[in-house]
Write a protein that holds these residues in place. Structure first.
Motif, PDB file in Angstrom:
ATOM      1  N   PRO A  83       0.815  -1.208   0.000  1.00 31.51           N
ATOM      2  CA  PRO A  83       0.000   0.000   0.000  1.00 31.51           C
ATOM      3  C   PRO A  83       0.853   1.263   0.000  1.00 31.51           C
ATOM      4  O   PRO A  83       2.037   1.232   0.308  1.00 31.51           O
ATOM      5  N   THR A  84       0.230   2.361  -0.333  1.00 29.27           N
ATOM      6  CA  THR A  84       0.859   3.667  -0.156  1.00 29.27           C
ATOM      7  C   THR A  84       0.775   4.001   1.324  1.00 29.27           C
ATOM      8  O   THR A  84      -0.283   3.844   1.939  1.00 29.27           O
ATOM      9  N   VAL A  85       1.887   4.439   1.890  1.00 30.29           N
ATOM     10  CA  VAL A  85       1.916   4.697   3.330  1.00 30.29           C
ATOM     11  C   VAL A  85       2.181   6.172   3.619  1.00 30.29           C
ATOM     12  O   VAL A  85       2.756   6.885   2.798  1.00 30.29           O
ATOM     13  N   ILE A  86       1.734   6.580   4.782  1.00 34.56           N
ATOM     14  CA  ILE A  86       2.082   7.891   5.336  1.00 34.56           C
ATOM     15  C   ILE A  86       3.206   7.624   6.331  1.00 34.56           C
ATOM     16  O   ILE A  86       3.000   6.939   7.341  1.00 34.56           O
ATOM     17  N   GLU A  87       4.383   8.105   6.014  1.00 35.77           N
ATOM     18  CA  GLU A  87       5.537   7.891   6.906  1.00 35.77           C
ATOM     19  C   GLU A  87       5.292   8.570   8.245  1.00 35.77           C
ATOM     20  O   GLU A  87       4.604   9.594   8.323  1.00 35.77           O
ATOM     21  N   ILE A  88       5.876   8.019   9.303  1.00 34.20           N
ATOM     22  CA  ILE A  88       5.623   8.564  10.636  1.00 34.20           C
ATOM     23  C   ILE A  88       6.244   9.940  10.851  1.00 34.20           C
ATOM     24  O   ILE A  88       5.916  10.614  11.815  1.00 34.20           O
ATOM     25  N   ASP A  89       7.103  10.381   9.929  1.00 32.68           N
ATOM     26  CA  ASP A  89       7.658  11.731  10.048  1.00 32.68           C
ATOM     27  C   ASP A  89       7.020  12.699   9.046  1.00 32.68           C
ATOM     28  O   ASP A  89       7.507  13.796   8.832  1.00 32.68           O
ATOM     29  N   ASP A  90       5.899  12.291   8.465  1.00 37.38           N
ATOM     30  CA  ASP A  90       5.178  13.104   7.485  1.00 37.38           C
ATOM     31  C   ASP A  90       4.167  13.996   8.230  1.00 37.38           C
ATOM     32  O   ASP A  90       3.453  13.513   9.112  1.00 37.38           O
ATOM     33  N   THR A  91       4.083  15.253   7.863  1.00 39.09           N
ATOM     34  CA  THR A  91       3.134  16.152   8.541  1.00 39.09           C
ATOM     35  C   THR A  91       1.682  15.753   8.304  1.00 39.09           C
ATOM     36  O   THR A  91       0.799  16.197   9.042  1.00 39.09           O
ATOM     37  N   ARG A  92       1.407  14.882   7.330  1.00 37.11           N
ATOM     38  CA  ARG A  92       0.041  14.382   7.149  1.00 37.11           C
ATOM     39  C   ARG A  92      -0.420  13.559   8.350  1.00 37.11           C
ATOM     40  O   ARG A  92      -1.623  13.314   8.514  1.00 37.11           O
TER      41      ARG A  92
ATOM     42  N   ASP B 133      -4.036  13.428  17.072  1.00 39.24           N
ATOM     43  CA  ASP B 133      -3.842  14.642  17.867  1.00 39.24           C
ATOM     44  C   ASP B 133      -2.356  14.886  18.080  1.00 39.24           C
ATOM     45  O   ASP B 133      -1.560  13.937  18.162  1.00 39.24           O
ATOM     46  N   ARG B 134      -2.001  16.140  18.194  1.00 39.19           N
ATOM     47  CA  ARG B 134      -0.601  16.520  18.399  1.00 39.19           C
ATOM     48  C   ARG B 134      -0.010  15.866  19.643  1.00 39.19           C
ATOM     49  O   ARG B 134       1.166  15.537  19.667  1.00 39.19           O
ATOM     50  N   ASP B 135      -0.832  15.680  20.693  1.00 42.64           N
ATOM     51  CA  ASP B 135      -0.284  15.115  21.932  1.00 42.64           C
ATOM     52  C   ASP B 135       0.083  13.637  21.806  1.00 42.64           C
ATOM     53  O   ASP B 135       0.761  13.098  22.676  1.00 42.64           O
ATOM     54  N   LEU B 136      -0.331  12.974  20.736  1.00 43.61           N
ATOM     55  CA  LEU B 136       0.090  11.595  20.493  1.00 43.61           C
ATOM     56  C   LEU B 136       1.402  11.521  19.721  1.00 43.61           C
ATOM     57  O   LEU B 136       2.042  10.475  19.672  1.00 43.61           O
ATOM     58  N   LEU B 137       1.777  12.639  19.113  1.00 42.59           N
ATOM     59  CA  LEU B 137       2.929  12.675  18.216  1.00 42.59           C
ATOM     60  C   LEU B 137       4.072  13.482  18.818  1.00 42.59           C
ATOM     61  O   LEU B 137       3.874  14.323  19.685  1.00 42.59           O
TER      62      LEU B 137
ATOM     63  N   SER C 172       5.622  23.010  11.105  1.00 40.92           N
ATOM     64  CA  SER C 172       5.548  21.914  12.072  1.00 40.92           C
ATOM     65  C   SER C 172       6.276  20.717  11.500  1.00 40.92           C
ATOM     66  O   SER C 172       6.144  20.399  10.319  1.00 40.92           O
ATOM     67  N   CYS C 173       7.020  20.044  12.347  1.00 40.73           N
ATOM     68  CA  CYS C 173       7.726  18.823  11.963  1.00 40.73           C
ATOM     69  C   CYS C 173       7.231  17.691  12.863  1.00 40.73           C
ATOM     70  O   CYS C 173       6.992  17.893  14.049  1.00 40.73           O
ATOM     71  N   VAL C 174       7.072  16.529  12.287  1.00 43.78           N
ATOM     72  CA  VAL C 174       6.610  15.355  13.024  1.00 43.78           C
ATOM     73  C   VAL C 174       7.730  14.332  13.031  1.00 43.78           C
ATOM     74  O   VAL C 174       8.358  14.085  12.005  1.00 43.78           O
ATOM     75  N   ASP C 175       7.971  13.755  14.204  1.00 42.42           N
ATOM     76  CA  ASP C 175       9.002  12.728  14.321  1.00 42.42           C
ATOM     77  C   ASP C 175       8.417  11.475  14.971  1.00 42.42           C
ATOM     78  O   ASP C 175       8.907  10.993  15.979  1.00 42.42           O
ATOM     79  N   GLY C 176       7.316  10.997  14.414  1.00 41.49           N
ATOM     80  CA  GLY C 176       6.721   9.757  14.889  1.00 41.49           C
ATOM     81  C   GLY C 176       5.802   9.946  16.083  1.00 41.49           C
ATOM     82  O   GLY C 176       5.369  11.040  16.408  1.00 41.49           O
ATOM     83  N   PHE C 177       5.513   8.832  16.739  1.00 41.25           N
ATOM     84  CA  PHE C 177       4.630   8.834  17.901  1.00 41.25           C
ATOM     85  C   PHE C 177       5.421   9.182  19.143  1.00 41.25           C
ATOM     86  O   PHE C 177       6.516   8.700  19.361  1.00 41.25           O
ATOM     87  N   ASP C 178       4.818  10.008  19.973  1.00 41.03           N
ATOM     88  CA  ASP C 178       5.406  10.333  21.261  1.00 41.03           C
ATOM     89  C   ASP C 178       4.870   9.382  22.330  1.00 41.03           C
ATOM     90  O   ASP C 178       5.601   8.926  23.190  1.00 41.03           O
ATOM     91  N   TYR C 179       3.577   9.075  22.240  1.00 39.37           N
ATOM     92  CA  TYR C 179       2.917   8.238  23.242  1.00 39.37           C
ATOM     93  C   TYR C 179       2.109   7.144  22.558  1.00 39.37           C
ATOM     94  O   TYR C 179       0.890   7.243  22.447  1.00 39.37           O
ATOM     95  N   PHE C 180       2.786   6.087  22.105  1.00 34.04           N
ATOM     96  CA  PHE C 180       2.095   4.978  21.450  1.00 34.04           C
ATOM     97  C   PHE C 180       1.165   4.274  22.430  1.00 34.04           C
ATOM     98  O   PHE C 180       0.104   3.791  22.047  1.00 34.04           O
TER      99      PHE C 180
END
Length: 161
Positions: free
Chosen positions: A99-108, A114-118, A132-140
Motif C-alpha cells: 500500500p501507499t503509506v504515510i511515513e511517521i515523520d510526514d506532517t500528514r 492529535d498533536r499530543d500523540l505525536l 511543524s515537523c513530526v518525528d513519529g509517535f510520542d505516546y504509542f
C-alpha cells in the motif's frame, strides 16, 4: 474460533502473557490491537487495526478492511489486499501489492492524530517561515489506550489539518 468472529467493541491481545487467536472465517470488531499471534483465514473488518511490538505476527488469509492501519513494528502477512483509508508508518508487511503509506515523520500524520500523540516540534524553512515537523509517535501507549476505549485519535481541529 471455528467460523466467523464478531467482537462487540475492541479486540486486543498482549504479548505478556502470550496468546494465539485463530479464526477460520471472517473477523469483525470495532477496533483491533494485536501484539501477539493473530490468524484470520478470512477477511478482518475493523475501524482501526493497530499492530503493537515486534515479537509476534498476524497472518490474514483474505483482505483487510480498515479505516486506519498502523502496523508499528508488528509483522503482518496479508494474503489479499489491504483496503484502508490510511496506512501509517512502514509496517513489516508481506503482501502482493504494497500500500501507499504515510511515513511517521510526514506532517500528514497531523490529519489522523492529535498533536499530543505525536512528537511534534517547530522548525523554519529556508525563508524563515515556521513549520511543524513530526518525528513519529510520542505516546504509542496512549494511542493504544484510546483505540481500546473506542476514543478518537483525532479530536482537535488545527491549522495543521
Amino acid at each position: 474460533m471455528l467460523g466467523d468472529l464478531v467482537v462487540d467493541g475492541a479486540y486486543g491481545d498482549s504479548d505478556d502473557p502470550g496468546s494465539f487467536l485463530l479464526v477460520t472465517g471472517n473477523m469483525r470488531a470495532r477496533d483491533v490491537v494485536t501484539a501477539d499471534w493473530l490468524q484470520v483465514h478470512g477477511n478482518p473488518s475493523t475501524d482501526r487495526l493497530i499492530g503493537d511490538y515486534n515479537h509476534y505476527s498476524a497472518h490474514i488469509g483474505g483482505d483487510v478492511h480498515a479505516r486506519l492501519f498502523c502496523g508499528e513494528e508488528h509483522h503482518f502477512t496479508i494474503g489479499g489486499a489491504l483496503i484502508a483509508n490510511a496506512v501509517i508508518g512502514e509496517p513489516r508487511l508481506e503482501i502482493v501489492t504494497p500500500p501507499t503509506v504515510i511515513e511517521i515523520d510526514d506532517t500528514r500524520m497531523l490529519k489522523h492524530f492529535d498533536r499530543d500523540l505525536l512528537d511534534v516540534y517547530g522548525d523554519e524553512d529556508d525563508d524563515g517561515n515556521v513549520i511543524s515537523c513530526v518525528d513519529g509517535f510520542d505516546y504509542f501507549s496512549e494511542l493504544k489506550r484510546r483505540v481500546n476505549a473506542g476514543l478518537p485519535l483525532r479530536t482537535t481541529a488545527t491549522r495543521d489539518s
